[in-house]
Design an enzyme around this catalytic site. Structure first.
Site, PDB file in Angstrom:
ATOM      1  N   SER A 299      20.626 -36.477  15.201  1.00 44.51           N
ATOM      2  CA  SER A 299      20.702 -35.617  16.379  1.00 44.51           C
ATOM      3  C   SER A 299      21.069 -36.418  17.637  1.00 44.51           C
ATOM      4  O   SER A 299      22.154 -36.982  17.718  1.00 44.51           O
ATOM      5  CB  SER A 299      19.371 -34.884  16.543  1.00 44.51           C
ATOM      6  OG  SER A 299      19.476 -33.834  17.465  1.00 44.51           O
ATOM      7  N   ASP A 310      32.850 -44.428  19.407  1.00 45.05           N
ATOM      8  CA  ASP A 310      34.144 -43.836  19.752  1.00 45.05           C
ATOM      9  C   ASP A 310      34.761 -44.455  21.003  1.00 45.05           C
ATOM     10  O   ASP A 310      35.990 -44.551  21.119  1.00 45.05           O
ATOM     11  CB  ASP A 310      34.003 -42.330  19.961  1.00 45.05           C
ATOM     12  CG  ASP A 310      34.032 -41.542  18.649  1.00 45.05           C
ATOM     13  OD1 ASP A 310      33.983 -42.181  17.585  1.00 45.05           O
ATOM     14  OD2 ASP A 310      34.108 -40.300  18.709  1.00 45.05           O
ATOM     15  N   LYS A 324      23.136 -34.633  11.677  1.00 43.55           N
ATOM     16  CA  LYS A 324      22.693 -33.384  12.322  1.00 43.55           C
ATOM     17  C   LYS A 324      23.540 -33.189  13.574  1.00 43.55           C
ATOM     18  O   LYS A 324      23.255 -33.739  14.629  1.00 43.55           O
ATOM     19  CB  LYS A 324      21.218 -33.435  12.681  1.00 43.55           C
ATOM     20  CG  LYS A 324      20.709 -32.162  13.349  1.00 43.55           C
ATOM     21  CD  LYS A 324      19.221 -32.252  13.627  1.00 43.55           C
ATOM     22  CE  LYS A 324      18.717 -30.979  14.304  1.00 43.55           C
ATOM     23  NZ  LYS A 324      19.126 -30.897  15.730  1.00 43.55           N
TER      24      LYS A 324
END
Length: 397
Positions: A299, A310, A324
């Site tokens: 999460s 990224d 999740k």
């Protein structure tokens, strides 16, 4: 005249048939009801609930807890969505969750979730808490609470059973899959001031910060850790998000603001396709870093880890994360109860949805088998941390 007679005859035949049909419906319905056979007619939800309650009150052989039955009715209604992260909370459970998010609560010091196999699984154990002292480990599966089976119960239900007054005991029956053992652990509930962040300086001026969850007080603890390590001469950073099951996205964003460059940290999409971007500004600490993750990183932890990966701010080391990729919102109902509802899917800055898949680390590193389910790992056995130091040693400052 003949034609008129036939019309009258047809009328009385039709009337008689209708009368017989109504009689059959009424008296036949009474008969079927006595035989407990349902009639093929619809009824409103309210009428159906009222009839069920009346039948239970009239025919059920024992007394029953009407309040509990009502709460379970709401629980079942929401469970019908089929999403383990969308669930109903009683007023007590809602108060507990709000208290927990604050970083201060009475309990035993574990995070739990509903596994795919129906078990309630311990995802993390609070360092220094009563559960850790009792020998409960991450990945232990809870089967009973005080001798009561938890089969069919949600994580919120089990949390409510474990909750109690400070100083009282609760006994958990657990199944430890790694050894095949069934164990009983009696734990004393305590007032827990949750320390979600810990830190230390390692050799070669490498700072280490571990975040176990994202609560309202997590950012302040993280900022204290970062400032302290910088004052001690930190040149590189290991950020440990292993066994971090998530928490408040707001807190993860606050920490992201300290570590990430200007741009999108995460974006979400709702059921209507509406997009919402969560941004970071251009003021951040550019200390070289790597991030430790594992299968219990979930999460909000995945939001932060995914953004670091990224944006190129650091490499991930460990094992694939939980996966999740959903965002929940907690709604409070007028009677003090609540609904935790999945309202959005989230995506990493590169547009990746990790739900059900997880994030693959840049360096796949397993822990030794004997330490795979533990949170306190000796440095000499922590192969993932050792790899982090190795990767950082190759970074220029």
């Amino acid at each position: 005249m003949r034609r008129c007679y036939l019309q009258k005859k047809d009328f009385w035949k039709g009337f008689g048939a209708a009368f017989v049909l109504l009689a059959v419906i009424y008296f036949g319905g009474q008969f079927l009801a006595q035989m407990n056979i349902a009639l093929p007619f619809g009824m409103s939800n309210t009428a159906k609930i009222r009839q069920i309650e009346e039948m239970l009150d009239t025919y059920y052989v024992e007394d029953y807890d009407k309040e509990l039955a009502e709460e379970l009715m709401y629980t079942g209604l929401v469970a019908g969505v089929g999403d383990p992260y969308t669930y109903y909370l009683s007023a007590d459970s809602l108060a507990e969750q709000v208290e927990k998010n604050s970083g201060h609560f009475v309990g035993i010091g574990v995070e739990i979730y509903a596994g795919d196999d129906g078990y309630i699984v311990v995802s993390s154990v609070t360092p220094g808490g009563p559960a850790e002292a009792a020998g409960i480990l991450a990945e232990d599966k809870i089967t009973e609470v005080d001798g009561e089976s938890i089969t069919g119960k949600t994580a919120a239900d089990v949390s409510a059973l474990v909750k109690g007054e400070e100083g009282t005991d609760v006994t958990l029956t657990i199944f430890r899959e790694s050894t095949g053992e069934v164990l009983e652990k009696t734990v004393t509930r305590q007032d827990i001031q949750v320390q979600t962040v810990s830190w230390r300086m390692m050799d070669d001026n490498i700072g280490y910060i571990s975040i176990t969850n994202f609560r309202e007080n997590t950012y302040n603890q993280f900022k204290e850790a970062l400032d302290t390590l910088e004052a001690e001469g930190m040149e590189k950073l290991v950020l440990d998000l292993r066994n971090n099951t998530g928490g408040l996205v707001k807190s993860a964003h606050e920490i992201g603001e300290e570590l990430l460059p200007e741009g999108i940290m995460v974006y979400t999409m709702d059921k209507e396709g509406n997009r919402e971007d969560t941004l970071c500004d251009d003021v951040y600490n550019d200390v070289p870093m790597v991030v430790l993750v594992n299968g219990n990183s979930a999460s909000a932890a995945e939001i932060l880890a995914g953004a670091i990966q990224d944006t190129g701010r650091g490499e991930l080391i460990g094992t694939t994360t939980f996966g999740k990729g959903l965002v929940q919102r907690l709604f409070t109902l007028p009677d003090g109860s609540g609904l935790n509802v999945t309202i959005q899917k989230y995506y990493t800055p590169n547009g990746t949805s990790i739900h059900g898949v997880g994030i693959t680390p840049d360096y796949e590193v397993e822990l030794p088998e004997e330490y795979a389910q533990q949170t306190n790992i000796p440095a000499e056995a922590d192969t993932q941390l050792q790899k982090a130091v190795e990767v950082l040693s190759e970074k220029n400052i």
